[in-house]
Each structure stands twice: as C-alpha cells, then as structure tokens.
Design a protein around this motif. Structure first.
Motif, PDB file in Angstrom:
ATOM      1  N   SER A  70       1.321   6.185   5.747  1.00 30.70           N
ATOM      2  CA  SER A  70       0.316   4.931   5.480  1.00 30.70           C
ATOM      3  C   SER A  70      -1.153   5.220   5.750  1.00 30.70           C
ATOM      4  N   THR A  71      -1.812   5.537   6.559  1.00 33.43           N
ATOM      5  CA  THR A  71      -3.128   5.514   6.112  1.00 33.43           C
ATOM      6  C   THR A  71      -3.171   7.273   5.697  1.00 33.43           C
ATOM      7  N   GLN A  72      -2.272   7.939   5.861  1.00 35.00           N
ATOM      8  CA  GLN A  72      -3.282   9.196   4.951  1.00 35.00           C
ATOM      9  C   GLN A  72      -2.939   8.346   3.223  1.00 35.00           C
ATOM     10  N   PHE A  73      -2.120   8.015   3.029  1.00 36.85           N
ATOM     11  CA  PHE A  73      -2.267   7.173   1.460  1.00 36.85           C
ATOM     12  C   PHE A  73      -3.183   6.210   1.520  1.00 36.85           C
ATOM     13  N   ALA A  74      -3.401   5.431   1.970  1.00 39.73           N
ATOM     14  CA  ALA A  74      -4.508   5.127   1.594  1.00 39.73           C
ATOM     15  C   ALA A  74      -5.985   5.931   1.759  1.00 39.73           C
ATOM     16  N   ASN A  75      -5.777   6.883   2.562  1.00 40.54           N
ATOM     17  CA  ASN A  75      -7.223   8.017   2.679  1.00 40.54           C
ATOM     18  C   ASN A  75      -7.545   8.097   0.578  1.00 40.54           C
ATOM     19  N   TYR A  76      -6.081   8.353   0.184  1.00 37.11           N
ATOM     20  CA  TYR A  76      -5.695   8.685  -1.064  1.00 37.11           C
ATOM     21  C   TYR A  76      -6.173   7.831  -1.718  1.00 37.11           C
ATOM     22  N   LEU A  77      -6.071   6.777  -1.864  1.00 34.51           N
ATOM     23  CA  LEU A  77      -6.354   5.303  -2.590  1.00 34.51           C
ATOM     24  C   LEU A  77      -7.912   5.010  -2.456  1.00 34.51           C
ATOM     25  N   LEU A  78      -8.577   5.268  -1.271  1.00 36.84           N
ATOM     26  CA  LEU A  78      -9.922   5.390  -1.147  1.00 36.84           C
ATOM     27  C   LEU A  78     -10.832   6.234  -1.585  1.00 36.84           C
ATOM     28  N   HIS A  79     -10.578   7.654  -0.750  1.00 40.23           N
ATOM     29  CA  HIS A  79     -11.257   9.197  -1.075  1.00 40.23           C
ATOM     30  C   HIS A  79     -11.420  10.155  -2.026  1.00 40.23           C
ATOM     31  N   GLU A  80      -9.688   9.900  -3.619  1.00 38.12           N
ATOM     32  CA  GLU A  80      -9.559  10.309  -3.818  1.00 38.12           C
ATOM     33  C   GLU A  80      -9.783   9.698  -5.018  1.00 38.12           C
ATOM     34  N   LEU A  81      -9.494   8.155  -5.190  1.00 40.68           N
ATOM     35  CA  LEU A  81      -8.454   8.058  -6.447  1.00 40.68           C
ATOM     36  C   LEU A  81     -10.346   7.050  -7.032  1.00 40.68           C
ATOM     37  N   LYS A  82     -10.890   6.854  -5.442  1.00 37.40           N
ATOM     38  CA  LYS A  82     -12.008   6.265  -5.179  1.00 37.40           C
ATOM     39  C   LYS A  82     -11.833   4.722  -5.536  1.00 37.40           C
ATOM     40  N   LEU A  83     -10.744   4.413  -5.628  1.00 39.06           N
ATOM     41  CA  LEU A  83     -10.151   2.725  -5.613  1.00 39.06           C
ATOM     42  C   LEU A  83     -11.396   1.679  -4.884  1.00 39.06           C
TER      43      LEU A  83
ATOM     44  N   LEU B 244      -2.417  -1.812   1.467  1.00 39.99           N
ATOM     45  CA  LEU B 244      -2.333  -3.214   2.846  1.00 39.99           C
ATOM     46  C   LEU B 244      -3.986  -2.704   3.142  1.00 39.99           C
ATOM     47  N   ARG B 245      -3.343  -0.952   3.849  1.00 40.44           N
ATOM     48  CA  ARG B 245      -4.459  -1.061   4.732  1.00 40.44           C
ATOM     49  C   ARG B 245      -5.636  -0.378   4.108  1.00 40.44           C
ATOM     50  N   ALA B 246      -6.013  -0.127   2.776  1.00 35.30           N
ATOM     51  CA  ALA B 246      -6.719   0.324   2.237  1.00 35.30           C
ATOM     52  C   ALA B 246      -7.553  -1.016   1.715  1.00 35.30           C
ATOM     53  N   GLY B 247      -7.472  -1.837   2.010  1.00 36.68           N
ATOM     54  CA  GLY B 247      -7.768  -3.410   2.089  1.00 36.68           C
ATOM     55  C   GLY B 247      -8.105  -3.354  -0.055  1.00 36.68           C
ATOM     56  N   LEU B 248      -6.804  -3.048  -0.580  1.00 33.45           N
ATOM     57  CA  LEU B 248      -6.163  -2.961  -1.775  1.00 33.45           C
ATOM     58  C   LEU B 248      -4.787  -3.590  -2.131  1.00 33.45           C
ATOM     59  N   THR B 249      -4.513  -4.604  -3.302  1.00 34.43           N
ATOM     60  CA  THR B 249      -3.310  -5.314  -3.608  1.00 34.43           C
ATOM     61  C   THR B 249      -2.657  -4.859  -4.215  1.00 34.43           C
ATOM     62  N   VAL B 250      -1.288  -5.368  -3.491  1.00 30.80           N
ATOM     63  CA  VAL B 250       0.180  -4.416  -3.904  1.00 30.80           C
ATOM     64  C   VAL B 250       0.367  -5.489  -5.082  1.00 30.80           C
ATOM     65  N   VAL B 251       0.838  -4.918  -6.502  1.00 24.12           N
ATOM     66  CA  VAL B 251       1.881  -5.572  -7.203  1.00 24.12           C
ATOM     67  C   VAL B 251       2.826  -5.011  -7.445  1.00 24.12           C
ATOM     68  N   ASN B 252       4.084  -5.832  -6.984  1.00 26.21           N
ATOM     69  CA  ASN B 252       5.100  -4.969  -6.642  1.00 26.21           C
ATOM     70  C   ASN B 252       5.922  -5.647  -8.092  1.00 26.21           C
ATOM     71  N   THR B 253       6.710  -4.296  -8.067  1.00 24.70           N
ATOM     72  CA  THR B 253       7.691  -4.115  -9.635  1.00 24.70           C
ATOM     73  C   THR B 253       8.661  -3.888  -9.783  1.00 24.70           C
ATOM     74  N   ASN B 254       9.576  -4.986 -10.949  1.00 26.53           N
ATOM     75  CA  ASN B 254      10.992  -4.520 -10.506  1.00 26.53           C
ATOM     76  C   ASN B 254      10.920  -3.439 -11.635  1.00 26.53           C
ATOM     77  N   PRO B 255      12.089  -2.378 -10.554  1.00 28.96           N
ATOM     78  CA  PRO B 255      12.036  -1.112 -11.669  1.00 28.96           C
ATOM     79  C   PRO B 255      12.868  -0.832 -13.021  1.00 28.96           C
ATOM     80  N   MET B 256      13.546  -2.352 -13.203  1.00 23.93           N
ATOM     81  CA  MET B 256      14.403  -2.623 -14.179  1.00 23.93           C
ATOM     82  C   MET B 256      13.771  -2.967 -15.412  1.00 23.93           C
TER      83      MET B 256
END
Length: 560
Positions: free
Chosen positions: A60-73, A97-109
C-alpha cells in the motif's frame, strides 16, 4: 445527557458511554499501528492466497508512492476503485488513504450511465478497475476527468502458476472479460512496482479530511457522495471495536467478508474494524455462487461473519452448510436490511450462534445502533445506540416523541457524515440545525432504550388510512415452510387507496396463493392481508442483496 440516554442502563458490562475521539488522528494511524503490532499475521486471504500485515504495509505504501510521485496527485484528489473482493482492493484502499487522497468506491456492476455519473460527480483523477469491467470504463472515460486507468485481473496477486491459471480461465474459458480498448492504461501490479523506487513523504492527514466518497441513494434518483471523513470512520471503528469488546481476541480473529468492500458495511465492519484487531479478512469474490461459498467456508476456521438477511438465508438453504464446523465462531452480524425472525431462528439452530442485528447507514459510516453481543436470542430490535451516539424519534414537525411512539429515527454522533459532496441543499434536507441526521426510517424506542425499525418511510403502505409496514407482512409470510423469499409492496387500489401485494419465490413448488392468503388471515389483521399474491423465480436485488421493493412497485403488471 445521562437521563436522556435510557440505553446506557442496558449496555453490556465494560462498555463505555463515550469513546476517546482523540486517540487516532486518521485511519492511516490505525493502519500503521496494526502493521507494527501484527506484522507477521495474515491480513487478507483470497482464493487460497494470504497476505500479511507486513505485505499490506509495503504494497500500500508503494501504491501511495505511485499515486503521488508518478501520477503527481495532490492531497484531496479522488481515486475510484471498481472491483469485487480481491486482494488488490485493500492494497488500493490503504494506498489511496496513505497518500492523503480520497477513495471513491464504485460498484463494478454499474452500467456506463451510472459509472459516468459517479466519475464526473466525484471528479476522480484515476480509477483502478478489474479487467472484467474495463469495457464499461472504456465506454465513458473520455467524458470524465480521469487521467489514468489502472487495470487488474482476478489472478494478478495470487502468484504463479495459480494466478496465471485463474486469469486464463476467466478470459478464455468462462469468457468473463469482454474486449476493451483503453489506450494508456497500465496494470495495477506495474504501478505498485513503480512505487518501490520512491519514499513516501510525510503527509499530514487530519480528522476532517475526506477519506471516502461513498455514493448512496442510487435507488432514489441520482446517487450522492456521502463525505466520510477520517474522523467519521475512526470513530465508527472505535465504537464498533469497544462494542465487540472482550469477544474479540486481538491477533486471532478470522472474518468472512462476503459483502463487497465497496459497500460501507463490509468496508467498516470487516476491513477496518478487524484491522484494528489484527484480524484476517477472508475475501469472497463471488458469494452468489453459494455452493462454492459453502465449500470455501468448510475449509476456514472462521470466528466471525457479517452479512445481509438474503445472504444468511441463502447459506441456510445451501446443501452442506449445516455440516460446517462452527465451533470457532462467536459473532454473526446482520445489517443492511431487516433480519427476518424466521432466518435468525434457523441460523441459531444450525450454527448455535445468535444472529445479532445492527443498524446503520452509509451516512453514519455505517454503525449507529447494535444489539448487545451477549444477546441470548433474536429480539427483533436494531439494538442500542453505540457509545458517543444519540438517537431519538421525531415527528414531522421535528418534535421528539416519547417512548413507544412511532416517528422518524434520527441519529447524532461523531460517525455522522460531513454532508453530501457538492450538494449543500441535499445535506440540509437530512441534517438539521442541531446536527441530527434524519434517516428516513420509521422507528420506536422502548423504555430500555432499544430501538425498533417499523419501516422505511417511503415503503410504508397506506391501506384505507391505516399504516401497513411491509417488514411485518414479509416476516409473517417468511415463516411459511414453502417460502424461500418474499417482498411486500403497496399497489394502487380504487377502494382503499393502496392494497398490499406480495411477491414470493417458492421453496415448495406446490405452494398456492390460497395457502398464502389463508396463512395471512390467521396471522395478520384484515387490512394487512395481501390482496395480490404473485410468484416469481427471483426477486430484484441490489448489488449487496437488498430486495428492491421499488422495482416491484414500478413493475408493469403481468398479463392475467
């Protein structure tokens, strides 16, 4: 407040009236504590693959890093997640959440129309989607603000060769992955790997920051995003965990997570609360395959299960369920819709454990009332307001009603949402000047502070001026051995304004409408008896198994 909180007298021993709201500043601080205290413990399991708290921490830390450093969110940006229960889901939630961002949960159906509304309304910058549903994203992504799509497969985190095999079967044998065209999309696993070369910056996450935009009310017109803050969810985790109290053994809990994590019930009650206990969430990807689900359950020494009435009923009616070893189980929690007495009593008979009913809403993160965990038998109540929570019953003029009178249930507490995303006028309709959330549920309170839902305000049937509550009619008919499922709705009637109609799925194919009417005549007063009895092979349900009465009401009448 003391004198106005009659429920405190019925609190189980050791449960405080208030929780310590200052203990954790954010969900991330609870996660950090769990990952520190339970590093080697299993955290999530799916298709036989288990990941530990240490792995959740790292990935989850690596994914947070991707969002902040690669996607620049930037802090506060929204990331949509569109998956059933797979291991990628918790990794993505905690990374966002670790990246300080907001989750938008979306129904796959979701259909393309529903998905587009949610992505545009939330202004999501990125979406993680299971490839089975990627074609829906492909249809609408150009009309949204999404700048990066991340795609993943059911088998992507299951390791080799199993993962490759699962993906191959779903794509080529079961043909469950429709063709899609998403130029520029990347694999979720690659994004997580990219994050490994970065350091996670120190992010100041405050209690009032929005953790989740949880969409609700899709059944009543346009879906609205409930703004659930870190404080809302941390409060609800603490309220729920003190309520479980001495029943839960830290580091030893195994919970069955069959409801989807994109639904607030499983998100908080399973994923977040059990993380606090260092528990293991067994993610069930497709609970609709009841035979497969029961086979899975028979292999797991689980201690807890949450679900909705239809899920418990489905399990009870699946061969082999009664052969499962329930000796480790100490908690079965029902919510999301009314638990029927017939189902609760049968559950107790088969498992030996009381099915404890709780009550909540998306807007309350979700838990507001719960029955005591040491409840001997099903009592038909939604329970007592949990610590730091007030509840009351109000009339249409907003006046609090005395014990025993029916009115609208109102809730106040730290778990009540900040409001609806960018809809102040909708927020003002449900949260009054004194901070009471008006739930839209009709309820009454007894002298001991137990609350009872009488019904949804809008589902109430008015027969010749008498209120008929569909739950009551359904509860009676559900007691007939030949009935598998039942829903009651009001239909227009020239004489009485509305009449009661019931739609039944039979367990016994020989069951007749006359038998149903005769049974109701014995058990229900005249105006509550169904005028119309219809049989169907299935009832319309929401993604989490809630029966959609609205669809039954609006359905064209079948030709006689």
């Amino acid at each position: 407040m003391g004198s106005e909180r009659p429920w405190l007298a019925n609190y189980p021993k050791g449960i405080p009236a208030e929780i310590d709201l200052e203990k954790y500043p954010s969900i991330v601080s609870v996660l950090n504590e769990a990952c520190r205290d339970y590093r080697a413990n299993p955290a999530f399991a799916n298709f036989g693959k288990v990941i530990t708290y240490a792995e959740v921490d790292r990935l989850s830390t690596q994914f947070a890093n991707y969002l902040l450093h690669e996607l620049k969110l930037k802090k506060g940006d929204r990331v949509a997640l569109m998956m059933p229960n797979v291991l990628q889901y918790p990794i993505a939630i905690f990374g966002v959440l670790r990246a300080g961002l907001t989750v938008v949960n979306t129904n796959p159906m979701y259909t393309a129309r529903e998905l587009k509304h949610q992505l545009v309304d939330s202004g999501a910058s990125a979406i993680v989607v299971l490839e089975n549903f990627a074609h829906v994203v492909a249809d609408v992504v150009a009309e949204t603000q999404v700048k990066q799509v991340l795609v993943t497969g059911v088998g992507d985190m299951l390791g080799f060769p199993k993962g490759a095999l699962v993906n191959f079967v779903l794509r080529h044998v079961k043909k469950q992955v429709p063709e899609y065209d998403l130029p520029g999309a990347i694999r979720f696993g690659d994004a997580v790997a990219m994050g490994a070369k970065h350091q996670l910056p120190d992010i100041d996450i405050r209690g009032h920051d929005i953790a989740f935009l949880q969409y609700t009310g899709g059944t009543t017109g346009v879906a609205k995003g409930a703004m659930l803050t870190h404080r809302n969810l941390v409060a609800n985790m603490q309220q729920s965990s003190v309520w479980l109290g001495s029943n839960a053994k830290p580091g030893h809990e195994v919970i069955i997570t069959a409801l989807p994590l994109y639904h607030i019930f499983a998100l908080t009650a399973n994923c977040l609360v059990f993380m606090k206990f260092g528990g293991l969430n067994h993610l069930i990807t497709n609970p609709r395959d009841m035979k497969g689900f029961v086979a899975e359950l028979s292999k797991i020494p689980f201690t807890a299960i949450t679900g909705v009435n239809t899920l418990f009923n489905g399990l009870l009616n699946t061969p082999g369920f009664d052969k499962i070893d329930f000796s480790n189980m100490h908690l079965s929690l029902g919510g999301g819709m009314a638990v029927q007495r017939a189902v609760a009593e049968r559950w107790k008979k088969v498992t030996g454990i009381t099915l404890v009913e709780a009550y909540g809403l998306t807007e309350t993160s979700p838990a507001a009332c719960m029955n005591p965990m040491d409840l001997e038998d099903f009592n038909g109540a939604i329970g007592l307001p949990i610590p730091s929570t007030d509840a009351c019953v109000k009339d249409d003029a907003g006046k609090q009603l005395p014990v025993g009178e029916v009115g609208e249930l109102c809730i106040r507490g730290p778990q009540v949402m900040a409001g609806y995303w960018q809809r102040p006028e909708e927020t003002a309709k449900v949260i009054d000047a004194e901070g009471w959330l008006h739930t839209g549920d009709m309820a009454k309170m007894d002298a001991g502070g137990f609350f009872y839902i009488v019904d949804r305000k809008k589902d109430m049937i008015l027969v010749s001026g008498f209120n008929v509550y569909p739950n009551e009619v359904e509860d009676v008919i559900a007691l007939m051995p030949g009935v598998l499922e039942v829903a009651a709705v009001g239909v227009p009637d020239d004489k009485s304004g509305e009449a009661v109609k019931v739609v039944i799925v039979r367990k016994d194919p020989a069951l007749t409408a006359d038998q149903v009417r005769a049974f109701c005549k014995e058990n229900l007063t005249g105006y509550k008896q169904p005028r119309l009895v219809e049989f169907r092979t299935e009832l319309p349900k929401s993604n989490v198994g809630k029966i959609l009465r609205r669809e039954l009401r609006d359905a064209p009448k079948p030709a006689a």
